[in-house]
Design a protein around this motif. Sequence first.
Motif, PDB file in Angstrom:
ATOM      1  N   GLN A  36      18.544   8.456 -81.245  1.00 45.68           N
ATOM      2  CA  GLN A  36      19.950   8.675 -80.894  1.00 45.68           C
ATOM      3  C   GLN A  36      20.841   7.593 -81.481  1.00 45.68           C
ATOM      4  O   GLN A  36      22.008   7.839 -81.808  1.00 45.68           O
ATOM      5  N   ARG A  37      20.265   6.388 -81.642  1.00 48.55           N
ATOM      6  CA  ARG A  37      21.016   5.289 -82.260  1.00 48.55           C
ATOM      7  C   ARG A  37      20.762   5.209 -83.765  1.00 48.55           C
ATOM      8  O   ARG A  37      21.157   4.246 -84.407  1.00 48.55           O
ATOM      9  N   ARG A  38      20.074   6.220 -84.299  1.00 44.24           N
ATOM     10  CA  ARG A  38      19.798   6.332 -85.735  1.00 44.24           C
ATOM     11  C   ARG A  38      18.997   5.141 -86.258  1.00 44.24           C
ATOM     12  O   ARG A  38      19.117   4.756 -87.416  1.00 44.24           O
ATOM     13  N   ARG A  39      18.149   4.597 -85.426  1.00 39.04           N
ATOM     14  CA  ARG A  39      17.270   3.503 -85.829  1.00 39.04           C
ATOM     15  C   ARG A  39      15.930   4.120 -86.243  1.00 39.04           C
ATOM     16  O   ARG A  39      14.909   3.997 -85.575  1.00 39.04           O
ATOM     17  N   TRP A  40      16.005   4.825 -87.389  1.00 41.91           N
ATOM     18  CA  TRP A  40      14.882   5.647 -87.814  1.00 41.91           C
ATOM     19  C   TRP A  40      13.643   4.827 -88.158  1.00 41.91           C
ATOM     20  O   TRP A  40      12.511   5.262 -87.856  1.00 41.91           O
ATOM     21  N   GLY A  41      13.812   3.687 -88.782  1.00 36.94           N
ATOM     22  CA  GLY A  41      12.658   2.878 -89.164  1.00 36.94           C
ATOM     23  C   GLY A  41      11.861   2.420 -87.958  1.00 36.94           C
ATOM     24  O   GLY A  41      10.622   2.486 -87.938  1.00 36.94           O
ATOM     25  N   GLU A  42      12.550   1.940 -86.921  1.00 32.46           N
ATOM     26  CA  GLU A  42      11.864   1.494 -85.701  1.00 32.46           C
ATOM     27  C   GLU A  42      11.192   2.681 -85.016  1.00 32.46           C
ATOM     28  O   GLU A  42      10.087   2.558 -84.468  1.00 32.46           O
ATOM     29  N   ALA A  43      11.874   3.829 -85.029  1.00 26.99           N
ATOM     30  CA  ALA A  43      11.286   5.018 -84.422  1.00 26.99           C
ATOM     31  C   ALA A  43       9.998   5.409 -85.143  1.00 26.99           C
ATOM     32  O   ALA A  43       9.000   5.777 -84.503  1.00 26.99           O
ATOM     33  N   ALA A  44       9.998   5.329 -86.486  1.00 22.57           N
ATOM     34  CA  ALA A  44       8.797   5.683 -87.252  1.00 22.57           C
ATOM     35  C   ALA A  44       7.644   4.745 -86.910  1.00 22.57           C
ATOM     36  O   ALA A  44       6.495   5.192 -86.741  1.00 22.57           O
ATOM     37  N   GLU A  45       7.916   3.431 -86.823  1.00 24.39           N
ATOM     38  CA  GLU A  45       6.856   2.470 -86.488  1.00 24.39           C
ATOM     39  C   GLU A  45       6.260   2.779 -85.116  1.00 24.39           C
ATOM     40  O   GLU A  45       5.031   2.746 -84.933  1.00 24.39           O
ATOM     41  N   LEU A  46       7.134   3.069 -84.138  1.00 23.47           N
ATOM     42  CA  LEU A  46       6.647   3.364 -82.792  1.00 23.47           C
ATOM     43  C   LEU A  46       5.828   4.651 -82.786  1.00 23.47           C
ATOM     44  O   LEU A  46       4.755   4.726 -82.169  1.00 23.47           O
ATOM     45  N   LEU A  47       6.310   5.675 -83.494  1.00 21.10           N
ATOM     46  CA  LEU A  47       5.587   6.942 -83.532  1.00 21.10           C
ATOM     47  C   LEU A  47       4.240   6.806 -84.233  1.00 21.10           C
ATOM     48  O   LEU A  47       3.249   7.436 -83.821  1.00 21.10           O
ATOM     49  N   GLU A  48       4.178   6.012 -85.303  1.00 24.04           N
ATOM     50  CA  GLU A  48       2.890   5.811 -85.983  1.00 24.04           C
ATOM     51  C   GLU A  48       1.887   5.150 -85.037  1.00 24.04           C
ATOM     52  O   GLU A  48       0.700   5.489 -85.037  1.00 24.04           O
ATOM     53  N   SER A  49       2.356   4.179 -84.258  1.00 17.79           N
ATOM     54  CA  SER A  49       1.440   3.535 -83.300  1.00 17.79           C
ATOM     55  C   SER A  49       1.001   4.531 -82.228  1.00 17.79           C
ATOM     56  O   SER A  49      -0.157   4.523 -81.791  1.00 17.79           O
ATOM     57  N   LEU A  50       1.919   5.408 -81.798  1.00 13.05           N
ATOM     58  CA  LEU A  50       1.555   6.425 -80.810  1.00 13.05           C
ATOM     59  C   LEU A  50       0.565   7.428 -81.403  1.00 13.05           C
ATOM     60  O   LEU A  50      -0.353   7.887 -80.713  1.00 13.05           O
ATOM     61  N   ASP A  51       0.733   7.765 -82.688  1.00 12.00           N
ATOM     62  CA  ASP A  51      -0.186   8.705 -83.333  1.00 12.00           C
ATOM     63  C   ASP A  51      -1.591   8.134 -83.410  1.00 12.00           C
ATOM     64  O   ASP A  51      -2.581   8.864 -83.285  1.00 12.00           O
ATOM     65  N   ARG A  52      -1.684   6.812 -83.618  1.00  9.62           N
ATOM     66  CA  ARG A  52      -3.013   6.184 -83.635  1.00  9.62           C
ATOM     67  C   ARG A  52      -3.632   6.179 -82.237  1.00  9.62           C
ATOM     68  O   ARG A  52      -4.841   6.355 -82.085  1.00  9.62           O
ATOM     69  N   ARG A  53      -2.801   5.979 -81.225  1.00 10.02           N
ATOM     70  CA  ARG A  53      -3.315   5.886 -79.855  1.00 10.02           C
ATOM     71  C   ARG A  53      -3.548   7.267 -79.241  1.00 10.02           C
ATOM     72  O   ARG A  53      -4.472   7.456 -78.452  1.00 10.02           O
TER      73      ARG A  53
END
Length: 663
Positions: A36-53
Motif C-alpha cells: 500500500q505504501r509502494r515499498r515493493w522491494g521490501e515486500a518482495a524480500e519479505l515474501l521470498e522469506s515467507l515462500d522459503r518458510r
Amino acid sequence: MSKKKRDTQPKPDRQMVRPPSGQLLSRLSEVESLTQRRRWGEAAELLESLDRRYPHRAEVLTELVNVYYELGDRLGYQRACENLHRVTPRDPDLTLALAGAYLSNLHPALALHTFRRFLERWPDHARAAEVRKTLSELEPALDGVLDEVGVEGDEGFALALQHETVQAYLEQGRYREARQAAEELLRRHPKFAPALNNISQTYFAEGKLDRAIATTQQVLAFDPDNVHALSNLARYLVLSGRVGETPPLLERLKASSAKAAEVWLKKAEALSVVGDDHGVLELFRQAEQSGDLNEMPTSAMVYHLAAVAALRAGGESDARRYWQQALKLNPGLDLARQNLDDLRKRVGERHAPWALPLANWVTRQAIEDFAAQIEPAARRDDAEAVSQGARRFLRRHPEVVGVMPILLDRGDPDGREFAVRLALMARTPELLAALRDFALGQHGPDQLRFEAAQAANQAGLLSPGLTRLWMDGAWREIMLMGFELHDDPLISHPPQVEALLIEAIQAIRDDDPQTAERLLKQALEIEPDMPDLTNNLAMAYEMQGRSPEAQALVRQTCERHPDYVFACLGLARLHVTQGRLDEAKALLAPLLARRRWHFSEFTSFCSAQIDLLLAEGNRDAAQSWLEMWGDVNPEDPALERYRRLVGPPGRLRRWLGRRGRSD
C-alpha cells in the motif's frame, strides 16, 4: 508483462488446501502494508522469506507475482508465475500471465506452448480471441526457432522447449536443474551445441572454471566456428587469468560466419570482456551496416556495449546516443539506464562506463564464500581476523585475483567497491599493485582512486609526496603520505636546562629576543651543542636583525644534527628566501619518506613545503599541504597567514584534506 490481477483468487486443486496459519496471515498483513505504501522491494524480500518458510502457498505466490510485476522484474515475475502455476494449474488468468512472462523474456517456444495449452483448456474464454490473434503473429517465429535448433517438426519444437527451459533455469540461478535438463536433452541430441554451452555456463556460475572451459572446448571440437562457444571460452580464459590465450580465439570469433541468433552480441561481449574498445566499435559499425540491429531482439545490449566502448574512447555524446537507443529498443535494460544515470553525476563521482555487472566477473558462489569468511570477523570488529579471512578467501578462489584489475578498471559500482574493499582487507602484493594501477588511472570515482592511492603509498608502491592523479576530470599534483603522528618528547633535558628552554621560548613568543638569547646561552653552557637550543638561538638572532649569525648557526646545526628536523626545515626556508629552490627541495625530499612525525615537526614541515611550492608557483600542491596541516592541527595560529597566502580551498581540496592523513 501480463499482470496477475490482485483481486483474482487462484483456483485451488481438488486436494485439500490447508488454511494459512495465524503467523502467516500476520506476515501477509505486513506485506499488504508495504505494498500500500509502494515499498515493493521490501515486500518482495519479505515474501521470498515467507515462500522459503511456507512453500507452495498460493497466498504467498500470488502476492509475489503482483509485487514482481510492480518492480518490473521480468525474471522474478516469470519464476513466481511458474511456481504459482504448479500450485493452481486450473487458473486461466495465471496461464495467460505465464505465457506473457515467457514472451517478455524472449522464450518464444515456451510462450507458444503455453498459449496453445490455454486455448485447448479454455477455448471459450473471454480472451480466447485475443490469444488466437497473438498466436497468429507468434507462430511464424517458430520457423526461426527451429532453424536455430537445427531440427524440424514436432521433435524440433520439443527440443526448442527443452532448450528454453534450460535457459530459464539459468536465468533464475537454478544451475543444477539447468544442467540436468541440458543433459537430458543431450541424451537425445548428443551434439546439440546450445545445451553444452549452457552447461558450461552452469559450471562457470558455480566457480568451476576448468570444467566450464573443458565443456566449451568440447563444443569447438565438432563446431569450431560456434560463436557462443568462442565467446564463452574467451570470457572463461580471461576470468581464469589466461588472458594471453585469448588473441587467436578472438580472431576466430571475429571471422566466424556461423549463424546464431545473438551473433553480434556474443562477439561484442567477448571483446568487451577483454577490454578491446576499438574492436567493439568496429564490430558495432559492421552490425549497423548489416542492418541486423533493426531486427535482433538483443540489439539493445549491442548498443549498450557500443556505448561503453565509445565513452571509454572519449566519445561521450556517442555513448549517450547509443544508450538512449538501447532504452528505446528495450526500456527494461537496466545496464543502459544505470550508466546514463551515472553520467548525470559530476565527473569526479562517476563510475560509468561499465559493460557488465559484478555477477559476470565473480561467481555467486565466490561472493557467498567471501561473505562467509568476512562477516563473523567484521561483526566482532576484528581487523586482523578480517584480513585473515580475506586471504583465506583468495586461497580458495585464486581466480578472483586475476579479475581484480578488470573490476577496478571497468567494473560496475558494486564490482569496484568489492575489489577495493577486498584489496584493503587482504593487502596481498598482487592486490596492492592492482590498487596502485587503479589509483594512477582515469576510471572510477575520485574518492575510490584516492583511497587506493593512499593504500599503495602506505605499502611503499608509490613514492610519498606529490603524486599525479586524475581528479575532477584533470591531472593534478596530489599529496600522498602514510604516516603516524605522536606527541612523545623529542629531546630530554636536565630539569635546569628544560626550565631555561621553556622560559626562552616564551620570551620569543613575547617578542623579547634579547632575553631569549641570554637564557639559551645559559642552557648551552650546561648542555652544549643541543640542536633544539641552537635552533631557537638562531631564531633569536634573526629576530634581532642578525641574519648572518642566524643563518650560520642554522647551517651549523643542520650539518651537525641532520636528523633534527627543525634545523633542516629552517635551512630549507633560508634557501627558499634566497631563491635557491633546488637546494631547498633537496633538503625536504628525504623527509617525505618519514613514517613517524611529532605534531610540531609535521606542522613545521607543512609550512616549509608550502613556502617552497608557492615559490615554484605550484598553488595546487601548496593547497594540498595546507589542507593536511589544517587537518592535523586546526588550531595552529600560523594557519591563517598561510591560508591568505595560498588562497581559498576548492571542493576537491577540502575533500582531499579530510582524507589526506593516516594516523
